[in-house]
Scaffold this active site. Structure first.
Site, PDB file in Angstrom:
ATOM      1  N   HIS A   1     -34.866  20.659  -9.960  1.00  0.00           N
ATOM      2  CA  HIS A   1     -35.755  21.692 -10.466  1.00  0.00           C
ATOM      3  C   HIS A   1     -35.036  22.688 -11.366  1.00  0.00           C
ATOM      4  CE1 HIS A   1     -38.419  20.186  -7.330  1.00  0.00           C
ATOM      5  NE2 HIS A   1     -39.389  20.729  -8.006  1.00  0.00           N
ATOM      6  N   GLY A   2     -33.740  22.816 -11.234  1.00  0.00           N
ATOM      7  CA  GLY A   2     -33.045  23.742 -12.115  1.00  0.00           C
ATOM      8  C   GLY A   2     -31.627  23.990 -11.661  1.00  0.00           C
TER       9      GLY A   2
END
Lengths: 466, 343
Positions: A324-325
């Site tokens: 996700h990051g």
């Protein structure tokens, strides 16, 4: 390009007209129209990164053909594809994170050394199209699908604009056959697709965008919040991200349906889940199944004994969080979900609960516990620093309760969504509305009027940053 | 599909009905009288990506409506023989100077020092609080195009996104059975030269007298600033802090004042001496070019006593270019040729 945009719909209309008028007689031309539009769609964000997308496509097109042409070099070709795809993803998404973490680690042991940070933009959608490409080459490698000979089909599979920048993550085995056949377009598909598009716009523009400012306020002023407001912040963000991402997914699925393609659903009333494995069968389904098929199972899944199964679950969720990051907060989010899944598995295998309560009550309690514990994980997901994350987690259980009318409204929204999802366990609202003309008429009228009068200030789809 | 088409028609009829009722009850469109925040941020980001030095002309709508950046740039290129220096119109309606400057300084945090031309208006320095907003992540051309569509639609569909305002107004009309007088900016014009202006209108059928409208705003404002000079001085000191921090980073700062109508100039001249532009320039320790008192430009025509007409803006820009060239060229040219800044 984004979906909640007048400009997008204005440009889509002529493209749709051209596509629909040529699909039956000149299907190849129709696909070229879609591909060119998809590339323009992508280049609207950053033209140079279109080259990266095309480069990935070309590489995997040839690697897949090579996998069939040179079986003795299969492993090397697959490694080449994986190294390039994950190398690009790693460089653009994780290089600075890795450098910053390394520098912090050195600083912790008293060494002042920091490699240079690189100021690069993150190519939008790179996490999604990398997974498309990887699934294609891995499936060809495993012999599950044949390599596609037509570059046009592979390019359209990777760049198909409805799902290009934020999914749902497509599987080649599901989508490429649809590109090979030319199914007639039907009015019913167009009507159902349009309903989904409108419903998705409603979720995004009317609900998610209207609560975005309130969520930002609650998270920005976390120090002033007591337990009631902190729980409210976590649950309201859960609503925002669900409406935002599910809205995007529904628009993508609806657009694909209008164009005559099928994309599987990405969400299935996740807050009505009974247990964490059930939650992951309902939340971001295309990602959770991708992680299951291309990470969890290749790691050994549950076939290599108890301890290894728990380790595989934890690793899969950690990497899912990192996907996700590039932030420790996402790692924490993934770790929490990994821990939940392990705990659930442990409980199922070793604890035999024989409670003297009706089964529906036990099930309802499980749904409620799942909702509450999943809501806690939205704090690290949304927090911008470790301090905020820890502070908010501690405020869930400490401090004066307090509350006001705005907070009561936050709870009402969150509980309405929770109740709706619980209801959806037994009742498919969208399918019900689609089957009844009067209901469809009423809901579409209401949505159009709400979009006109009540749309919130536009904000970027949350999942675009991933 | 029949249900969807019928629903669309019904929704369109409902919107048409709402529009009619809103207009009958005295509604007016509401457009941003200048660059929108998205336009502003997009323009500033593109300017920050340029090689060489950018002269950010910072101010309120007097800059936004009245600085022809392209004419300026054409003249500057002619004088300098190179494109090392270019101007960007950073005028934002009702914007405070300090917030506007801070945005530009942060945007250029990793760039070599640039230049800021501060435009003096008492409202921008001592009163206005609008700002460029937080940086919008991932701003792209589609957002700008959407923003333009939204701005255009706001002129045609007056109730779009304004249900609360529309409901309030219609309720007031039903209660009182009278149309309340209302004046608003109803149309926006964007010019290729790099400025944007807007048209004012009323809902009671009488033509607007723009100079009277502006004087009606500025007279009480200047009176209030005179009465609360301490507050105005605090705002000035805030700007001075930002200017000093920019100068410390090597930025070049100049203060200018564009021409304005005589009555408004007289009203502004009643401010305390230390809040006047000349004293301000001395306090900030920056050069000052006063086109409101310059014989070449003082009589330039304005739309409303406050904002230059498009023709006057085009005439003013080359004069400003020549003056700034004479004043700053050596310094700016040297800055532009400096190697890139490595943080």
């Amino acid at each position: 390009m984004v979906f909640d945009s007048l400009f997008f719909f204005l440009t889509l209309i002529p493209v749709l007209a051209l596509y629909v008028s040529t699909r039956a007689t000149r299907s190849r031309f129709a696909k070229v129209v879609l591909l060119v539009y998809s590339w323009i769609f992508y280049a609207m964000w950053s033209p140079p990164f279109l080259l990266l997308l095309i480069g990935s496509t070309v590489l995997d097109y040839w690697v897949a053909i090579g996998l069939e042409a040179w079986p003795s070099h299969k492993r090397q070709l697959l490694v080449l594809s994986l190294v390039v795809e994950f190398g690009l993803l790693g460089f653009f998404k994780y290089y600075n994170f890795f450098i910053a973490t390394t520098a912090s680690a050195f600083r912790a042991i008293g060494v002042e050394w920091a490699p240079p940070l690189v100021h690069v933009l993150l190519p939008i959608g790179i996490s999604f199209y990398t997974f498309h490409c990887v699934s294609y080459t891995v499936d060809v490698y495993r012999g599950r699908i044949r390599a596609e000979r037509r570059f046009l089909n592979v390019a359209l599979f990777v760049a198909f604009f409805p799902q290009l920048v934020a999914g749902p993550i497509l599987r080649a085995g599901h989508f490429l056959p649809q590109l090979r056949e030319t199914r007639a377009l039907r009015w019913k598909d167009a009507a159902d697709g349009l309903t989904l598009v409108l419903f998705g716009l409603f979720l995004k523009a009317v609900i998610a965008d209207n609560i975005a400012a309130r969520v930002a306020f609650l998270f920005d002023h976390w120090r002033a919040n007591g337990p009631a407001a902190t729980w409210g912040a976590a649950m309201l963000f859960g609503v925002q991200i669900y409406m935002d991402f599910n809205g995007y997914s529904l628009i993508a699925i609806g657009l694909a349906q209008i164009l005559g393609f099928h994309i599987p659903v990405n969400f299935n009333a996740p807050y009505g889940a009974a247990g964490f494995s059930d939650f992951w069968r309902r939340w971001h389904i295309s990602l959770s199944t991708w992680l299951r098929d291309y990470l969890y199972i290749p790691l050994g899944g549950n076939r290599r004994g108890g301890a290894r199964t728990y380790a595989n679950l934890a690793v899969t969720m950690l990497l899912g969080g990192l996907w996700h990051g590039a932030s420790l907060m996402f790692v924490v989010w993934g770790a929490m979900h990994g821990a939940y899944l392990c705990a659930e598995r442990l409980a199922r295998e070793h604890v035999a609960l024989d409670l003297p309560v009706p089964r529906w009550l036990a099930s309802a309690a499980l749904v409620a516990v799942t909702y509450v514990t999943v809501s806690i994980t939205w704090i690290p997901f949304r927090a911008t620093s470790a301090e905020q994350c820890l502070g908010m987690l501690s405020r869930l259980f400490h401090g004066g309760v307090g509350g006001d009318a705005a907070l009561a409204r936050d709870y009402a929204i969150a509980l309405a969504v929770f109740g709706g999802h619980c209801l959806s366990r037994r009742f498919d609202v969208i399918a019900y509305a689609q089957q009844r003309a009067a209901l469809r008429f009423a809901s579409v009228t209401a949505i159009l009027l709400l979009l006109y009068f009540y749309a919130g200030e536009r904000s970027e789809f949350i999942y675009f940053q991933f | 599909m029949r249900a969807i088409v019928t629903a669309t028609l019904v929704a369109a009829l409902a919107v048409a009905g709402a529009e009619m009722v809103f207009r009958r009850s005295g509604g007016l469109p509401a457009v941003v009288p200048g660059m929108t925040r998205i336009e502003y941020q997009w323009k500033m980001r593109r300017a920050a990506e340029r090689d060489g030095v950018v002269l950010y002309v910072v101010g309120d709508s007097r800059v936004g409506w009245g600085f022809a950046e392209r004419v300026f740039n054409g003249e500057y290129v002619r004088l300098a023989g190179s494109r090392h220096v270019a101007a960007a119109n950073a005028g934002l309606a009702a914007a405070g100077i300090a917030a506007n400057m801070r945005y530009i300084l942060e945007l250029n945090a990793h760039n070599p020092p640039q230049a800021i031309v501060l435009h003096y208006s008492p409202a921008a320095f001592y009163y206005f609080t609008n700002d460029p907003g937080p940086p919008i992540p991932g701003l792209k051309i589609q957002d700008v195009l959407d923003d333009r569509l939204d701005a255009r639609l706001a002129e045609w569909l007056w109730t779009r996104g304004r249900w609360q305002e529309a409901a309030r107004q219609v309720a007031a009309y039903l209660r009182t059975k009278t149309v309340a007088g209302n004046a608003n900016f109803v149309h926006r014009s964007s010019f290729d030269d790099g400025f944007v202006n807007a048209t004012l209108a009323t809902n009671f059928g009488e033509p607007v007298d723009p100079p009277a409208y502006q004087l009606g705003f500025y007279r009480p404002l200047i009176g209030a600033l005179r009465a609360n000079a301490r507050e105005a001085r605090a705002r000035r000191d805030l700007v001075a802090d930002v200017v000093r921090s920019a100068q410390a980073r090597g930025w070049t700062i100049v203060l200018v004042r564009f021409p304005l109508g005589g009555p408004l100039r007289d009203v502004e001249a009643t401010l305390p001496q230390d809040l006047q532009p000349r004293a301000l320039a001395d306090a900030l320790d920056v050069p000052f070019l006063d086109y409101a008192a310059d014989l070449r430009t003082a009589a330039f025509e304005t739309l409303d006593g406050s904002h230059l007409t498009p023709a006057a803006a085009r005439r003013l820009a080359p004069i400003v270019a020549r003056d700034l060239f004479a004043l700053l060229h050596e310094r700016l040219d040297a800055t532009a040729r400096r190697p890139p800044f490595v943080p």
